[in-house]
Write a protein that holds these residues in place. Structure first.
Motif, PDB file in Angstrom:
ATOM      1  N   TYR A  94     -17.966  80.305  28.436  1.00 16.88           N
ATOM      2  CA  TYR A  94     -18.022  81.340  27.483  1.00 16.88           C
ATOM      3  C   TYR A  94     -16.438  81.785  27.410  1.00 16.88           C
ATOM      4  O   TYR A  94     -16.025  82.272  26.447  1.00 16.88           O
ATOM      5  CB  TYR A  94     -18.750  82.593  27.906  1.00 16.88           C
ATOM      6  N   PHE A  95     -15.700  81.608  28.375  1.00 13.86           N
ATOM      7  CA  PHE A  95     -14.126  82.109  28.575  1.00 13.86           C
ATOM      8  C   PHE A  95     -13.206  80.825  28.526  1.00 13.86           C
ATOM      9  O   PHE A  95     -13.086  80.740  29.871  1.00 13.86           O
ATOM     10  CB  PHE A  95     -14.125  83.367  29.414  1.00 13.86           C
ATOM     11  N   ASN A  96     -12.981  80.072  27.803  1.00 13.10           N
ATOM     12  CA  ASN A  96     -12.362  78.949  27.897  1.00 13.10           C
ATOM     13  C   ASN A  96     -10.876  79.202  27.843  1.00 13.10           C
ATOM     14  O   ASN A  96      -9.980  79.237  28.647  1.00 13.10           O
ATOM     15  CB  ASN A  96     -12.895  77.621  27.622  1.00 13.10           C
ATOM     16  N   GLU A  97     -10.287  79.301  26.582  1.00 14.30           N
ATOM     17  CA  GLU A  97      -9.001  79.636  26.123  1.00 14.30           C
ATOM     18  C   GLU A  97      -8.839  80.888  26.350  1.00 14.30           C
ATOM     19  O   GLU A  97      -7.681  81.422  26.702  1.00 14.30           O
ATOM     20  CB  GLU A  97      -8.765  79.101  24.725  1.00 14.30           C
ATOM     21  N   HIS A  98      -9.700  81.854  26.101  1.00 14.56           N
ATOM     22  CA  HIS A  98      -9.604  83.307  26.131  1.00 14.56           C
ATOM     23  C   HIS A  98      -9.990  83.673  27.524  1.00 14.56           C
ATOM     24  O   HIS A  98     -11.154  83.682  27.698  1.00 14.56           O
ATOM     25  CB  HIS A  98     -10.526  84.020  24.982  1.00 14.56           C
ATOM     26  N   ARG A  99      -9.026  84.091  28.500  1.00 16.39           N
ATOM     27  CA  ARG A  99      -9.403  84.598  29.628  1.00 16.39           C
ATOM     28  C   ARG A  99      -8.863  86.036  29.977  1.00 16.39           C
ATOM     29  O   ARG A  99      -7.533  86.258  30.263  1.00 16.39           O
ATOM     30  CB  ARG A  99      -8.742  83.828  30.422  1.00 16.39           C
ATOM     31  N   PRO A 100      -9.864  87.086  29.690  1.00 14.98           N
ATOM     32  CA  PRO A 100      -9.440  88.417  29.997  1.00 14.98           C
ATOM     33  C   PRO A 100      -9.250  88.564  31.515  1.00 14.98           C
ATOM     34  O   PRO A 100      -9.700  87.886  32.371  1.00 14.98           O
ATOM     35  CB  PRO A 100     -10.884  89.101  29.478  1.00 14.98           C
ATOM     36  N   ALA A 101      -8.589  89.689  31.793  1.00 13.40           N
ATOM     37  CA  ALA A 101      -8.602  90.014  33.323  1.00 13.40           C
ATOM     38  C   ALA A 101      -9.993  90.442  33.894  1.00 13.40           C
ATOM     39  O   ALA A 101     -10.811  90.650  33.125  1.00 13.40           O
ATOM     40  CB  ALA A 101      -7.742  91.442  33.199  1.00 13.40           C
ATOM     41  N   ARG A 102      -9.954  90.001  35.052  1.00 14.08           N
ATOM     42  CA  ARG A 102     -11.438  90.096  35.643  1.00 14.08           C
ATOM     43  C   ARG A 102     -11.404  90.493  37.292  1.00 14.08           C
ATOM     44  O   ARG A 102     -10.343  90.185  37.857  1.00 14.08           O
ATOM     45  CB  ARG A 102     -11.974  88.487  35.662  1.00 14.08           C
ATOM     46  N   SER A 103     -12.464  91.233  37.670  1.00 12.56           N
ATOM     47  CA  SER A 103     -12.563  91.667  38.987  1.00 12.56           C
ATOM     48  C   SER A 103     -14.084  91.024  39.247  1.00 12.56           C
ATOM     49  O   SER A 103     -15.003  91.115  38.364  1.00 12.56           O
ATOM     50  CB  SER A 103     -12.655  93.041  39.165  1.00 12.56           C
ATOM     51  N   PHE A 104     -14.164  90.560  40.737  1.00 12.79           N
ATOM     52  CA  PHE A 104     -15.357  89.965  41.106  1.00 12.79           C
ATOM     53  C   PHE A 104     -15.586  90.620  42.463  1.00 12.79           C
ATOM     54  O   PHE A 104     -14.898  90.570  43.401  1.00 12.79           O
ATOM     55  CB  PHE A 104     -15.080  88.391  41.415  1.00 12.79           C
ATOM     56  N   VAL A 105     -16.687  91.424  42.545  1.00 12.10           N
ATOM     57  CA  VAL A 105     -17.064  92.144  43.737  1.00 12.10           C
ATOM     58  C   VAL A 105     -18.325  91.772  44.039  1.00 12.10           C
ATOM     59  O   VAL A 105     -19.602  91.556  43.386  1.00 12.10           O
ATOM     60  CB  VAL A 105     -16.985  93.761  43.223  1.00 12.10           C
TER      61      VAL A 105
END
Length: 128
Positions: A94-105
């Motif tokens: 879903y996010f290949n070239e576009h990579r938004p900032a992300r948190s993983f909790v």
């Protein structure tokens, strides 16, 4: 502020909106893998649940006049961090070239026994 609502994503299961538009920002409430057609949690592995979550998010964003490419921040909540690599595999579709900032909790539990919940922030006009 404007409330964003669509039948393409599950109805809120509590006293909140699917999303809120405030200025150029779209704040999408946490989405769990509920099928909007049935109102039921999608059974299956984390990959199947994640696809439903991302499809729900995409439907909410479309109702706000946006796409996944408008997302600037993603927060992922999971009940098991061991699913990190499986999640990244589908997430990358879903996010290949576009990579938004992300948190993983990792969390102890999620609504309806879901394995995953995701909330996002998008910017309506990415050129400003």
């Amino acid at each position: 502020m404007k409330i964003i609502q669509t039948s393409g994503a599950p109805k809120a299961i509590g006293p909140y909106s699917q999303a809120i538009e405030a200025g150029n920002f779209i704040f999408v409430s946490g989405q769990i893998p509920i099928d909007p057609a049935t109102g039921e949690l999608v059974n299956g592995d984390i990959k199947k649940q994640l696809r439903r979550v991302l499809d729900n998010i995409e439907a909410v964003l479309m109702a706000a006049g946006c796409t996944l490419k408008n997302i600037v921040k993603v927060t992922v909540f999971v009940v098991d961090l061991k699913s990190f690599s499986e999640i990244n595999e589908v997430y990358g579709e879903y996010f290949n070239e576009h990579r938004p900032a992300r948190s993983f909790v990792e969390v102890s539990a999620l609504p309806k026994g879901s394995q995953i919940e995701i909330e996002v922030i998008a910017v309506k006009d990415v050129n400003k």
